[in-house]
Design a protein around this motif. Sequence first.
Motif, PDB file in Angstrom:
ATOM      1  N   ASP A 272       0.841  -1.199   0.000  1.00  0.00           N
ATOM      2  CA  ASP A 272       0.000   0.000   0.000  1.00  0.00           C
ATOM      3  C   ASP A 272       0.875   1.246   0.000  1.00  0.00           C
ATOM      4  N   ASP A 273       0.218   2.354   0.030  1.00  0.00           N
ATOM      5  CA  ASP A 273       0.908   3.630   0.113  1.00  0.00           C
ATOM      6  C   ASP A 273       1.867   3.836  -1.068  1.00  0.00           C
ATOM      7  N   PHE A 274       1.324   3.716  -2.277  1.00  0.00           N
ATOM      8  CA  PHE A 274       2.135   3.789  -3.488  1.00  0.00           C
ATOM      9  C   PHE A 274       2.484   5.225  -3.860  1.00  0.00           C
ATOM     10  N   LYS A 275       3.720   5.394  -4.309  1.00  0.00           N
ATOM     11  CA  LYS A 275       4.102   6.660  -4.951  1.00  0.00           C
ATOM     12  C   LYS A 275       4.813   6.246  -6.244  1.00  0.00           C
TER      13      LYS A 275
ATOM     14  N   LEU B   3       7.721   3.732  -4.960  1.00  0.00           N
ATOM     15  CA  LEU B   3       8.078   3.754  -3.540  1.00  0.00           C
ATOM     16  C   LEU B   3       6.803   3.330  -2.812  1.00  0.00           C
ATOM     17  N   LEU B   4       6.894   2.302  -1.973  1.00  0.00           N
ATOM     18  CA  LEU B   4       5.658   1.818  -1.360  1.00  0.00           C
ATOM     19  C   LEU B   4       5.966   1.118  -0.049  1.00  0.00           C
ATOM     20  N   ARG B   5       4.906   0.710   0.614  1.00  0.00           N
ATOM     21  CA  ARG B   5       5.071  -0.009   1.878  1.00  0.00           C
ATOM     22  C   ARG B   5       4.644  -1.462   1.672  1.00  0.00           C
TER      23      ARG B   5
ATOM     24  N   VAL C 254       7.032  -4.910   8.416  1.00  0.00           N
ATOM     25  CA  VAL C 254       6.683  -3.803   7.511  1.00  0.00           C
ATOM     26  C   VAL C 254       7.987  -3.172   7.029  1.00  0.00           C
TER      27      VAL C 254
ATOM     28  N   GLN D 165       9.712  -0.312   3.977  1.00  0.00           N
ATOM     29  CA  GLN D 165       9.527   0.554   2.823  1.00  0.00           C
ATOM     30  C   GLN D 165      10.314  -0.044   1.675  1.00  0.00           C
TER      31      GLN D 165
ATOM     32  N   ILE E 199      14.648   3.298   6.453  1.00  0.00           N
ATOM     33  CA  ILE E 199      14.507   4.712   6.806  1.00  0.00           C
ATOM     34  C   ILE E 199      15.124   4.989   8.179  1.00  0.00           C
ATOM     35  N   LEU E 200      14.784   4.135   9.157  1.00  0.00           N
ATOM     36  CA  LEU E 200      15.298   4.330  10.508  1.00  0.00           C
ATOM     37  C   LEU E 200      16.118   3.110  10.907  1.00  0.00           C
ATOM     38  N   LYS E 201      17.375   3.372  11.270  1.00  0.00           N
ATOM     39  CA  LYS E 201      18.259   2.268  11.664  1.00  0.00           C
ATOM     40  C   LYS E 201      18.551   2.405  13.146  1.00  0.00           C
ATOM     41  N   LYS E 202      18.124   1.412  13.934  1.00  0.00           N
ATOM     42  CA  LYS E 202      18.333   1.505  15.388  1.00  0.00           C
ATOM     43  C   LYS E 202      19.828   1.405  15.718  1.00  0.00           C
TER      44      LYS E 202
ATOM     45  N   TYR F 235      19.524  11.234  14.910  1.00  0.00           N
ATOM     46  CA  TYR F 235      18.859  10.133  15.614  1.00  0.00           C
ATOM     47  C   TYR F 235      17.524  10.643  16.120  1.00  0.00           C
TER      48      TYR F 235
ATOM     49  N   PHE G 127      12.134   3.806  15.698  1.00  0.00           N
ATOM     50  CA  PHE G 127      13.021   4.948  15.919  1.00  0.00           C
ATOM     51  C   PHE G 127      14.408   4.576  15.428  1.00  0.00           C
ATOM     52  N   GLY G 128      15.307   5.549  15.371  1.00  0.00           N
ATOM     53  CA  GLY G 128      16.667   5.244  14.958  1.00  0.00           C
ATOM     54  C   GLY G 128      17.304   6.394  14.198  1.00  0.00           C
ATOM     55  N   GLN G 129      18.406   6.073  13.543  1.00  0.00           N
ATOM     56  CA  GLN G 129      19.113   7.122  12.813  1.00  0.00           C
ATOM     57  C   GLN G 129      18.585   7.167  11.379  1.00  0.00           C
TER      58      GLN G 129
END
Lengths: 169, 163
Positions: free
Chosen positions: A109-112, A124-126, A142, A144, A166-169, B134, B149-151
């Motif tokens: 979903d959430d297509f671009k 770009l989608l989910r 989930v 991206q 997108i987010l890397k812990k 971050y 969360f994260g960088q």
Amino acid sequence: MVKTRYLIIIFLILLLGIFLFKYIKSGEEKKVKKAFKLLSNYVEKKPDEDLFSSMNRIKNISRLFLEPCVFKIEEDPLYCFSGHFTRDEIGGYALRGRSYFLELSLEFDDFKIEFPDRETAHVLLRGRLTGKSKIGENIEEVRQLLCILKKVENNWLFQHFEVNEILKK
Amino acid sequence: MSKRVNQFFFPSINKKFLIRAFLVALASYVLFGHIVTPFIIRGSSMEPTYRNGSINFCLKLRYILSKPKRFDVVAIHFSGKRWLLKRVVALEGEEIEFRQGKLIINGKMIDEPYIKYPCNWDLPLRRVEKGCIYVVGDNRTMPIGEHLFGQTKIEMVIGSPLW
């Protein structure tokens, strides 16, 4: 009065042009989304699936991809899967992956969608993968995704599949 | 009066009207499409600062000439048309960790007055890479593994909420 009439006509023609452009673009967008819908349908697995249906789905999954197709799934906590793959290889991995699960569902979903040219689509989608493994583990992931599709004989086929972290812990 | 009301709701389609309509459409497209874009907040990861279902505007020009600072709330492009709303807690090159829910940057405990709910997170020490920030949500009541969360790269930041 005559000038106003011409202005209105030009304005209406412009409006018609914009609507036509959007209509044609949305037609191609629907075809691109259909490719994802098909992939989602073929990946889906129910507990009572027989061997014949399973093999049929694997065959259909591999047909959705171009040869070679590039996969770039790196630095993912669950798995790493990168490289150039043929249809047969993709089919093999899909068979192994699906056999691990009792139930499986892949939703997009959430297509671009962007068309850099008439035969290429950047999407770009989910993606959401849910399922239950044969050992009773529930999974819900989930990500991206960045996908590139190519139009071949009026069908949109996958050429590039990448997990976009997108987010890397 | 009724003539003015009539003219307001049913204007004459003349050159002036068409030019006005075109300019309003163009200004709306530029303003709401590229400068202050409206959005609805879905999810509770930024509560109580931003509530689920509330409406806001994303100021997209916010970081044209500057970079996000610590404690700024930023909108990050997530997927398709979806954004993430998170707060910046560490900047590039800094070392970040969580100990019993307390934020520690470069070995120093940082006070977070916007955290209203209890948190018991433990996150081992890590360094924020160059060109990244971050980000974490304000609602840290859920287990650390369930919070996104994260960088992230600074170029993924679209802007910040208007209020």
